[in-house]
Design a protein around this motif. Structure first.
Motif, PDB file in Angstrom:
ATOM      1  N   LYS A  14       0.743  -1.193   0.054  1.00  0.00           N
ATOM      2  CA  LYS A  14      -0.080   0.021   0.130  1.00  0.00           C
ATOM      3  C   LYS A  14       0.848   1.209  -0.061  1.00  0.00           C
ATOM      4  O   LYS A  14       2.211   1.227   0.142  1.00  0.00           O
ATOM      5  CB  LYS A  14      -0.792  -0.147   1.429  1.00  0.00           C
ATOM      6  CG  LYS A  14      -1.880  -1.018   1.437  1.00  0.00           C
ATOM      7  CD  LYS A  14      -2.936  -0.852   2.576  1.00  0.00           C
ATOM      8  CE  LYS A  14      -3.925  -1.914   2.559  1.00  0.00           C
ATOM      9  NZ  LYS A  14      -4.622  -2.043   3.839  1.00  0.00           N
ATOM     10  N   ALA A 116      -3.054   4.006   2.059  1.00  0.00           N
ATOM     11  CA  ALA A 116      -3.749   3.447   3.268  1.00  0.00           C
ATOM     12  C   ALA A 116      -3.912   4.623   4.266  1.00  0.00           C
ATOM     13  O   ALA A 116      -5.027   4.417   5.067  1.00  0.00           O
ATOM     14  CB  ALA A 116      -2.668   2.636   3.836  1.00  0.00           C
ATOM     15  N   CYS A 117      -2.887   5.550   4.469  1.00  0.00           N
ATOM     16  CA  CYS A 117      -3.227   6.601   5.290  1.00  0.00           C
ATOM     17  C   CYS A 117      -2.307   7.645   4.890  1.00  0.00           C
ATOM     18  O   CYS A 117      -1.210   7.765   4.087  1.00  0.00           O
ATOM     19  CB  CYS A 117      -3.055   6.183   6.935  1.00  0.00           C
ATOM     20  SG  CYS A 117      -1.237   5.843   7.099  1.00  0.00           S
ATOM     21  N   LYS A 135     -11.887  11.571   3.990  1.00  0.00           N
ATOM     22  CA  LYS A 135     -12.352  10.037   4.697  1.00  0.00           C
ATOM     23  C   LYS A 135     -10.719   9.433   4.312  1.00  0.00           C
ATOM     24  O   LYS A 135     -10.979   7.810   4.176  1.00  0.00           O
ATOM     25  CB  LYS A 135     -13.284   9.457   3.815  1.00  0.00           C
ATOM     26  CG  LYS A 135     -14.352  10.189   3.979  1.00  0.00           C
ATOM     27  CD  LYS A 135     -15.667   9.333   3.385  1.00  0.00           C
ATOM     28  CE  LYS A 135     -17.137   9.978   3.702  1.00  0.00           C
ATOM     29  NZ  LYS A 135     -17.243  11.404   3.398  1.00  0.00           N
ATOM     30  N   LEU A 136      -9.815   9.957   5.064  1.00  0.00           N
ATOM     31  CA  LEU A 136      -8.429   9.010   4.968  1.00  0.00           C
ATOM     32  C   LEU A 136      -7.966   9.280   6.345  1.00  0.00           C
ATOM     33  O   LEU A 136      -7.709  10.135   7.137  1.00  0.00           O
ATOM     34  CB  LEU A 136      -7.355   9.930   4.014  1.00  0.00           C
ATOM     35  CG  LEU A 136      -6.061   9.303   3.900  1.00  0.00           C
ATOM     36  CD1 LEU A 136      -6.197   7.900   3.182  1.00  0.00           C
ATOM     37  CD2 LEU A 136      -5.143  10.209   3.170  1.00  0.00           C
ATOM     38  N   PRO A 137      -7.687   7.693   6.890  1.00  0.00           N
ATOM     39  CA  PRO A 137      -6.849   7.799   8.264  1.00  0.00           C
ATOM     40  C   PRO A 137      -5.679   9.075   8.290  1.00  0.00           C
ATOM     41  O   PRO A 137      -4.942   8.916   7.308  1.00  0.00           O
ATOM     42  CB  PRO A 137      -6.522   6.646   8.557  1.00  0.00           C
ATOM     43  CG  PRO A 137      -7.334   5.733   7.350  1.00  0.00           C
ATOM     44  CD  PRO A 137      -7.403   6.666   6.198  1.00  0.00           C
ATOM     45  N   SER A 213      -5.985   9.291  14.244  1.00  0.00           N
ATOM     46  CA  SER A 213      -6.048   7.575  14.350  1.00  0.00           C
ATOM     47  C   SER A 213      -4.900   7.173  14.898  1.00  0.00           C
ATOM     48  O   SER A 213      -4.770   5.781  15.211  1.00  0.00           O
ATOM     49  CB  SER A 213      -5.986   7.015  12.744  1.00  0.00           C
ATOM     50  OG  SER A 213      -7.264   7.545  12.075  1.00  0.00           O
ATOM     51  N   TYR A 456      -1.027  -2.287  11.902  1.00  0.00           N
ATOM     52  CA  TYR A 456      -2.128  -1.273  12.162  1.00  0.00           C
ATOM     53  C   TYR A 456      -2.339  -0.381  10.688  1.00  0.00           C
ATOM     54  O   TYR A 456      -3.472  -0.330  10.253  1.00  0.00           O
ATOM     55  CB  TYR A 456      -1.797  -0.321  13.132  1.00  0.00           C
ATOM     56  CG  TYR A 456      -2.867   0.647  13.286  1.00  0.00           C
ATOM     57  CD1 TYR A 456      -4.134   0.276  14.137  1.00  0.00           C
ATOM     58  CD2 TYR A 456      -2.632   2.121  13.405  1.00  0.00           C
ATOM     59  CE1 TYR A 456      -5.007   1.374  14.279  1.00  0.00           C
ATOM     60  CE2 TYR A 456      -3.369   3.126  13.676  1.00  0.00           C
ATOM     61  CZ  TYR A 456      -4.936   2.593  14.146  1.00  0.00           C
ATOM     62  OH  TYR A 456      -5.786   3.557  14.336  1.00  0.00           O
ATOM     63  N   ILE A 457      -1.135   0.040  10.136  1.00  0.00           N
ATOM     64  CA  ILE A 457      -1.488   0.478   8.735  1.00  0.00           C
ATOM     65  C   ILE A 457      -2.100  -0.265   7.774  1.00  0.00           C
ATOM     66  O   ILE A 457      -2.947  -0.047   6.820  1.00  0.00           O
ATOM     67  CB  ILE A 457      -0.106   1.254   8.524  1.00  0.00           C
ATOM     68  CG1 ILE A 457       0.232   2.257   9.594  1.00  0.00           C
ATOM     69  CG2 ILE A 457      -0.226   1.825   6.929  1.00  0.00           C
ATOM     70  CD1 ILE A 457       1.744   3.085   9.026  1.00  0.00           C
ATOM     71  N   SER A 458      -1.418  -1.770   7.736  1.00  0.00           N
ATOM     72  CA  SER A 458      -2.118  -2.387   6.728  1.00  0.00           C
ATOM     73  C   SER A 458      -3.463  -2.781   7.031  1.00  0.00           C
ATOM     74  O   SER A 458      -4.221  -3.425   5.850  1.00  0.00           O
ATOM     75  CB  SER A 458      -1.132  -3.879   6.900  1.00  0.00           C
ATOM     76  OG  SER A 458      -0.001  -3.553   6.712  1.00  0.00           O
ATOM     77  N   SER A 459      -3.977  -2.487   8.119  1.00  0.00           N
ATOM     78  CA  SER A 459      -5.513  -2.912   8.457  1.00  0.00           C
ATOM     79  C   SER A 459      -6.409  -1.759   7.800  1.00  0.00           C
ATOM     80  O   SER A 459      -7.545  -2.089   7.718  1.00  0.00           O
ATOM     81  CB  SER A 459      -5.870  -2.831   9.790  1.00  0.00           C
ATOM     82  OG  SER A 459      -5.846  -1.732  10.432  1.00  0.00           O
ATOM     83  N   PHE A 460      -5.865  -0.435   7.166  1.00  0.00           N
ATOM     84  CA  PHE A 460      -6.765   0.254   6.768  1.00  0.00           C
ATOM     85  C   PHE A 460      -7.437  -0.121   5.345  1.00  0.00           C
ATOM     86  O   PHE A 460      -6.562  -0.666   4.921  1.00  0.00           O
ATOM     87  CB  PHE A 460      -5.936   1.706   6.869  1.00  0.00           C
ATOM     88  CG  PHE A 460      -5.654   2.341   8.039  1.00  0.00           C
ATOM     89  CD1 PHE A 460      -6.464   2.410   9.059  1.00  0.00           C
ATOM     90  CD2 PHE A 460      -4.346   2.988   8.183  1.00  0.00           C
ATOM     91  CE1 PHE A 460      -6.247   2.810  10.344  1.00  0.00           C
ATOM     92  CE2 PHE A 460      -4.152   3.657   9.507  1.00  0.00           C
ATOM     93  CZ  PHE A 460      -4.823   3.474  10.673  1.00  0.00           C
TER      94      PHE A 460
END
Length: 460
Positions: A14, A116-117, A135-137, A213, A456-460
């Motif tokens: 990502k 991702a963020c 709508k971006l972390p 976040s 955590y980042i991969s989970s977005f």
């Protein structure tokens, strides 16, 4: 698409967008963080201002996007105006539209890996609203210690009590601050010359950190364990302590100033732990009289010294014009003066015995990582807080309590470089150095925190 990180972690490929504050002490850790995340399989895009823009050719593995900042409109106020809130407020107002447009364009690009963020410097508090709209972390990087943020969170910037206007003549000057007893009133006086402006800035920054976040810290658990335990009470978002960032790479640098590497042949000739290394950072300024007191203090001690004097650092002087008469002749080969040095390597050199520093957080961490005790001369913002921790909490250095006076300078150098007290400081900071290495090793606290951040980042 998946890729293996440097520790065998599998992450989805990502893209992460990073947005550093355009000052040396903020750019360096953000670039270091970008490199760390890149080694774990993330694609990196860096949005940066025109002012103090990084050199893309140094980072061919990143994509760079420049935005307008209108900083040139106020640079005529440098260096005379050291009210940092003025510059930070300007950047938070002038970058909004250009950052929003750039970020929206990146999100709309087709054929690229999904974003991702966005990770922004915490000082760019305006970015939270932009990220929310898109709508971006948003994860924030706070480039100071945890202790600094906790202090900012409780200091009474808006108080009518004259906390920020005390002088040496006031009875409270040497007393602990009730809201944060680690600090003394005289430390608070140094933090800012504009408490209202500082209060507005910290209120905005801290509220948007809490709305983010997550928070990334360039520190390690063992250094600030008590602070880390209390952090969730006021900042109930995920925190990741994966520092010190610079230790992930060998002598990594994103210096905006050309480094003088000729010093190493001189350092190699000096006895072990004999050299006093002096550098007051990339932003702070010093008066001519203070500059001369530093010179006399170094001269009178008779020890070898390496002094990094940034051009323009002395107010009203281009470089060395304000040195005391015949200073260079007297010190001869015992002293070396350069415009800028490769600091990480200097601190790691066996000849370096102590570091006289402004206590920016990067410099403080670098000294801890190499086990070099400090002499502390903080100027503003987080530096007085860092210095108080160095001298009174971790007990790995000496704070020049009364500014630049040659007698005090000589006493401080002597305390650190000689005798039982100096050896005790060296033992304590050597212990911290060992804890740094353990934290970064497999299974260590920073190692685990980095893995948690990647997941955590991969989970977005």
């Amino acid at each position: 698409m998946e890729t293996n990180g440097s520790h065998g972690i599998t992450v989805r490929c990502k893209r992460i967008i990073l947005f550093p504050l355009p000052f040396q002490g903020h750019i360096s850790p953000m670039i270091q963080l970008a490199n760390i995340l890149h080694t774990h399989g993330f694609k990196i895009t860096i949005i940066h201002t025109e002012y103090n823009s990084p050199n893309p050719s140094n980072y061919p593995h990143f994509i760079f996007k420049s935005i307008k900042d209108r900083f040139s409109e106020i640079t005529d106020k440098l260096p005379g105006n050291l009210d940092t809130n003025y510059f930070l407020k300007h950047l938070n107002e002038s970058c909004v539209d250009s950052f929003r447009d750039c970020l929206a364009a990146l999100l709309a690009e087709s054929g690229e890996e999904r974003v991702a963020c966005v990770i922004t410097d915490a000082v760019f508090y305006f970015a939270q609203a932009v990220a929310d709209d898109l709508k971006l972390p948003r994860i924030v990087l706070r480039t100071s210690s945890i202790g600094c943020v906790l202090a900012y969170n409780v200091l009474p910037f808006y108080s009518k009590k004259a906390y920020f206007n005390l002088t040496k003549q006031d009875s409270d000057y040497e007393e602990p601050v009730p809201e944060y007893p680690t600090l003394k009133f005289k430390d608070v006086v140094k933090i800012t010359n504009n408490p209202q402006g500082m209060g507005d800035f910290t209120s905005n920054m801290l509220s948007q950190m809490k709305a983010s976040s997550g928070i990334i810290w360039n520190t390690f658990k063992e250094l600030e364990e008590c602070e880390l335990e209390t952090l969730p009470q006021d900042f109930p978002v995920p925190s990741f302590t994966l520092g010190p960032f610079h230790k992930y790479f060998s002598a990594s640098t994103s210096s905006l100033i050309v480094q003088d590497r000729t010093i190493f042949s001189w350092l190699d000739k000096q006895p072990s732990k004999s050299v006093v290394y002096v550098s007051f950072g990339s932003v702070a300024y010093i008066t001519e009289s203070e500059f001369q007191e530093v010179a006399h203090g170094l001269d009178n001690m008779g020890l070898p010294f390496l002094w990094a004097i940034r051009p323009g650092m002395v107010v009203g002087s281009e470089w060395l014009e304000s040195l005391p008469e015949k200073f260079l002749e007297r010190v001869g080969e015992r002293g070396r003066i350069v415009k800028w040095s490769p600091q990480q390597e200097v601190l790691a050199h066996p000849a370096t015995g102590c570091f006289w520093t402004h206590n920016g957080w990067n410099s403080t961490l670098e000294s801890i990582c190499e086990g070099v005790p400090m002499i502390c001369s903080p100027w503003f913002v987080d530096q007085p807080i860092n210095a108080r921790y160095v001298s009174d909490v971790w007990k790995i250095g000496v704070l020049l309590e009364d500014g630049f006076k040659r007698v005090g300078i000589e006493k401080a150098i002597k305390r650190v470089m000689t005798g039982k007290e100096g050896q005790e400081m060296r033992d304590r900071i050597t212990c911290l150095k060992e804890k740094v290495n353990l934290s970064l090793a497999e299974g260590g606290s920073s190692f685990r925190s980095l893995n948690n951040l990647v997941d955590y980042i991969s989970s977005f």
